[in-house]
Design a protein around this motif. Structure first.
Motif, PDB file in Angstrom:
ATOM      1  N   MET A  68       1.034  -1.058  -0.053  1.00 41.68           N
ATOM      2  CA  MET A  68      -0.026   0.076  -0.149  1.00 41.68           C
ATOM      3  C   MET A  68       0.940   1.261   0.004  1.00 41.68           C
ATOM      4  O   MET A  68       0.525   2.203  -0.767  1.00 41.68           O
ATOM      5  N   ASN A  69       1.731   1.330   0.827  1.00 42.19           N
ATOM      6  CA  ASN A  69       2.765   2.494   0.974  1.00 42.19           C
ATOM      7  C   ASN A  69       3.452   2.862  -0.444  1.00 42.19           C
ATOM      8  O   ASN A  69       3.773   3.808  -0.931  1.00 42.19           O
ATOM      9  N   TRP A  70       3.522   1.408  -1.225  1.00 39.43           N
ATOM     10  CA  TRP A  70       4.199   1.810  -2.715  1.00 39.43           C
ATOM     11  C   TRP A  70       3.349   2.296  -3.732  1.00 39.43           C
ATOM     12  O   TRP A  70       3.583   3.192  -4.580  1.00 39.43           O
ATOM     13  N   LEU A  71       1.901   2.146  -3.281  1.00 46.11           N
ATOM     14  CA  LEU A  71       0.996   2.730  -4.508  1.00 46.11           C
ATOM     15  C   LEU A  71       1.019   4.155  -4.075  1.00 46.11           C
ATOM     16  O   LEU A  71       0.704   4.887  -5.101  1.00 46.11           O
ATOM     17  N   VAL A  72       1.062   4.605  -2.711  1.00 48.30           N
ATOM     18  CA  VAL A  72       1.051   6.066  -2.494  1.00 48.30           C
ATOM     19  C   VAL A  72       2.250   6.713  -3.015  1.00 48.30           C
ATOM     20  O   VAL A  72       2.028   7.988  -3.654  1.00 48.30           O
ATOM     21  N   LEU A  73       3.369   6.038  -2.899  1.00 45.10           N
ATOM     22  CA  LEU A  73       4.521   6.899  -3.421  1.00 45.10           C
ATOM     23  C   LEU A  73       4.348   6.923  -4.924  1.00 45.10           C
ATOM     24  O   LEU A  73       4.946   7.917  -5.613  1.00 45.10           O
ATOM     25  N   LEU A  74       3.913   5.895  -5.762  1.00 43.60           N
ATOM     26  CA  LEU A  74       3.693   5.938  -7.226  1.00 43.60           C
ATOM     27  C   LEU A  74       2.721   6.897  -7.611  1.00 43.60           C
ATOM     28  O   LEU A  74       3.228   7.637  -8.338  1.00 43.60           O
ATOM     29  N   LEU A  75       1.794   6.996  -6.797  1.00 44.92           N
ATOM     30  CA  LEU A  75       0.678   8.136  -7.080  1.00 44.92           C
ATOM     31  C   LEU A  75       1.397   9.695  -6.817  1.00 44.92           C
ATOM     32  O   LEU A  75       1.207  10.667  -7.687  1.00 44.92           O
ATOM     33  N   SER A  76       2.030   9.605  -5.749  1.00 38.74           N
ATOM     34  CA  SER A  76       2.974  11.014  -5.416  1.00 38.74           C
ATOM     35  C   SER A  76       3.906  11.208  -6.590  1.00 38.74           C
ATOM     36  O   SER A  76       3.892  12.636  -7.104  1.00 38.74           O
ATOM     37  N   VAL A  77       4.682  10.495  -7.266  1.00 39.69           N
ATOM     38  CA  VAL A  77       5.607  10.433  -8.264  1.00 39.69           C
ATOM     39  C   VAL A  77       4.831  11.102  -9.591  1.00 39.69           C
ATOM     40  O   VAL A  77       5.366  12.018 -10.185  1.00 39.69           O
ATOM     41  N   MET A  78       3.689  10.431  -9.664  1.00 37.29           N
ATOM     42  CA  MET A  78       2.719  10.673 -11.038  1.00 37.29           C
ATOM     43  C   MET A  78       2.498  12.262 -10.852  1.00 37.29           C
ATOM     44  O   MET A  78       2.254  12.915 -11.850  1.00 37.29           O
ATOM     45  N   PHE A  79       2.069  12.727  -9.710  1.00 35.81           N
ATOM     46  CA  PHE A  79       1.501  13.942  -9.473  1.00 35.81           C
ATOM     47  C   PHE A  79       2.762  15.043  -9.692  1.00 35.81           C
ATOM     48  O   PHE A  79       2.416  16.233  -9.669  1.00 35.81           O
ATOM     49  N   GLY A  85      12.133  21.290  -4.963  1.00 32.52           N
ATOM     50  CA  GLY A  85      13.281  20.374  -4.545  1.00 32.52           C
ATOM     51  C   GLY A  85      13.043  19.915  -3.218  1.00 32.52           C
ATOM     52  O   GLY A  85      12.942  19.078  -2.706  1.00 32.52           O
ATOM     53  N   VAL A  86      12.911  21.114  -2.401  1.00 34.51           N
ATOM     54  CA  VAL A  86      12.631  21.075  -0.932  1.00 34.51           C
ATOM     55  C   VAL A  86      11.434  20.203  -0.566  1.00 34.51           C
ATOM     56  O   VAL A  86      11.366  19.490   0.216  1.00 34.51           O
ATOM     57  N   TYR A  87      10.422  20.635  -1.152  1.00 37.23           N
ATOM     58  CA  TYR A  87       9.107  19.937  -1.166  1.00 37.23           C
ATOM     59  C   TYR A  87       9.271  18.369  -1.319  1.00 37.23           C
ATOM     60  O   TYR A  87       8.820  17.545  -0.663  1.00 37.23           O
ATOM     61  N   ILE A  88       9.782  17.912  -2.508  1.00 40.96           N
ATOM     62  CA  ILE A  88       9.995  16.576  -2.851  1.00 40.96           C
ATOM     63  C   ILE A  88      10.796  15.924  -1.747  1.00 40.96           C
ATOM     64  O   ILE A  88      10.498  14.727  -1.313  1.00 40.96           O
ATOM     65  N   GLY A  89      11.755  16.426  -1.394  1.00 45.41           N
ATOM     66  CA  GLY A  89      12.818  15.884  -0.438  1.00 45.41           C
ATOM     67  C   GLY A  89      11.859  15.731   0.844  1.00 45.41           C
ATOM     68  O   GLY A  89      12.428  14.696   1.605  1.00 45.41           O
ATOM     69  N   VAL A  90      11.371  16.629   1.461  1.00 39.56           N
ATOM     70  CA  VAL A  90      10.461  16.477   2.722  1.00 39.56           C
ATOM     71  C   VAL A  90       9.611  15.330   2.358  1.00 39.56           C
ATOM     72  O   VAL A  90       9.450  14.402   3.359  1.00 39.56           O
ATOM     73  N   GLY A  91       9.081  15.137   1.111  1.00 37.77           N
ATOM     74  CA  GLY A  91       8.306  14.126   1.089  1.00 37.77           C
ATOM     75  C   GLY A  91       8.810  12.754   1.150  1.00 37.77           C
ATOM     76  O   GLY A  91       8.305  11.717   1.577  1.00 37.77           O
ATOM     77  N   VAL A  92       9.747  12.544   0.505  1.00 35.43           N
ATOM     78  CA  VAL A  92      10.678  11.384   0.471  1.00 35.43           C
ATOM     79  C   VAL A  92      10.999  10.950   1.754  1.00 35.43           C
ATOM     80  O   VAL A  92      11.151   9.706   2.253  1.00 35.43           O
ATOM     81  N   ILE A  93      11.941  11.871   2.502  1.00 36.70           N
ATOM     82  CA  ILE A  93      12.079  11.664   3.968  1.00 36.70           C
ATOM     83  C   ILE A  93      10.809  11.252   4.825  1.00 36.70           C
ATOM     84  O   ILE A  93      11.042  10.112   5.532  1.00 36.70           O
ATOM     85  N   SER A  94       9.793  11.871   4.597  1.00 36.41           N
ATOM     86  CA  SER A  94       8.548  11.533   5.553  1.00 36.41           C
ATOM     87  C   SER A  94       7.947  10.105   5.099  1.00 36.41           C
ATOM     88  O   SER A  94       7.817   9.380   5.827  1.00 36.41           O
ATOM     89  N   PHE A  95       8.234   9.543   3.838  1.00 38.78           N
ATOM     90  CA  PHE A  95       7.680   8.280   3.367  1.00 38.78           C
ATOM     91  C   PHE A  95       8.816   7.358   3.910  1.00 38.78           C
ATOM     92  O   PHE A  95       8.509   6.141   4.581  1.00 38.78           O
TER      93      PHE A  95
END
Length: 238
Positions: free
Chosen positions: A1-12, A40-50
Motif C-alpha cells: 500500500m505504501n508503494w501505491l502512495v509513492l507511485l501516485l505521488s511521483v505521478m503528481f 526540490g525541498v518539497y519533494i525532499g521532505v516528502g521522500v524523507i517522510s515516506f
C-alpha cells in the motif's frame, strides 16, 4: 500500500511542477531558480517522510491476519481435546515454558488458587509411584491475542509456589495500553476503506475476540491426597 502512495505521488510531481511554476512566475520574487529550489525541498521532505513512515511501521506491532487468529482459535479447540483425552504430550512443546518438581514432606497437598486467576487452568494427572512424594509441575503459556494483536510476550508466566505441603497459584495481572493507527488519505479514501473492511470486517468476531490461556499441569502419585480450597482443579484419568 505504501508503494501505491509513492507511485501516485511521483505521478503528481510533474503536474505540481508545471502548475507551481506558472502560478509563482507571476510574482517577481519567484524566479525560476527559487521555484525549482522550493519544489526540490518539497519533494525532499516528502521522500524523507515516506522513509520515516516505513521505518516506524516496522518498529510497531502489526495486527495479525484474521486467518492467523482463526488458526490460533482452532488450535485452542484441539488443545482442549488433548487435555480432555489426557493426551497432554500432544500439546505443542513450544508452549511448555517451565518444568520443575517438588517433594512433599507429607502425603497431603493443599492447593490455593487465587480467585483472580481468570485465564489459568489447573489439571492433575495421576501416576503409580507408591514410594515417592514427588510432584511434577509443568507450566504452559498459550498465545494471548487482544483485538488481533499478539501480546504473548507481555504476559508473565503464572506464579506457582510450593511451601511445605501447600501450593499457591496466582496469576499476575497486567495492564496493556495500546494505540491503533489508521492512516487515511483523502484521494484514496474509498480504497483505504474497502481495504480495511476486507482485512478486518468491523463485525468480525475474531477481531473483537480475546484469546489467551495458561495451564498448570500437576503429575501426582496416586497415594497423595489433594485438598482443593478453590474447586478450580480439574482431574484427568486414563
Amino acid at each position: 500500500m505504501n508503494w501505491l502512495v509513492l507511485l501516485l505521488s511521483v505521478m503528481f510531481i510533474p503536474a505540481i511542477i508545471i502548475v507551481t511554476r506558472n502560478v509563482l512566475s507571476r510574482f517577481k520574487i519567484w524566479t525560476p531558480k527559487r521555484v525549482f529550489t522550493f519544489i526540490g525541498v518539497y519533494i525532499g521532505v516528502g521522500v524523507i517522510s515516506f522513509i520515516g513512515l516505513a521505518i516506524m511501521s516496522d518498529n510497531h506491532t502489526k495486527i495479525l491476519s484474521e486467518e492467523k487468529v482463526r488458526q490460533v482459535q482452532e488450535e485452542y479447540v484441539e488443545m482442549q481435546t488433548f487435555v480432555e483425552n489426557n493426551d497432554l504430550e500432544k500439546i505443542n512443546p513450544d508452549y511448555l515454558k517451565k518444568q520443575r518438581s517438588y517433594v512433599l514432606p507429607t502425603n497431603e497437598l493443599t492447593v490455593y488458587i487465587d480467585e483472580k486467576s481468570y485465564s489459568t487452568k489447573v489439571y492433575v494427572t495421576w501416576r503409580d509411584d507408591p514410594e515417592s512424594n514427588e510432584i511434577l509441575a509443568d507450566s504452559y503459556l498459550f498465545p494471548h491475542i487482544v483485538s488481533g494483536i499478539d501480546v504473548s510476550s507481555e504476559v508473565p508466566l503464572i506464579g506457582s509456589t510450593f511451601d511445605d505441603s501447600a501450593l499457591y497459584v496466582k496469576e499476575d495481572g497486567i495492564e496493556l495500553k495500546y494505540y491503533s493507527l489508521y492512516s487515511k488519505i483523502q484521494i484514496l479514501d474509498n480504497y483505504y476503506e474497502n481495504h480495511y473492511i476486507n482485512i478486518w470486517p468491523k463485525s468480525s468476531s475474531n477481531f473483537n475476540s480475546l484469546v489467551g490461556q495458561q495451564m498448570l499441569h500437576l503429575n501426582v502419585p496416586k497415594h497423595i491426597n489433594i485438598i482443593d480450597n478453590s474447586g478450580l482443579i480439574s482431574y484427568l484419568y486414563n
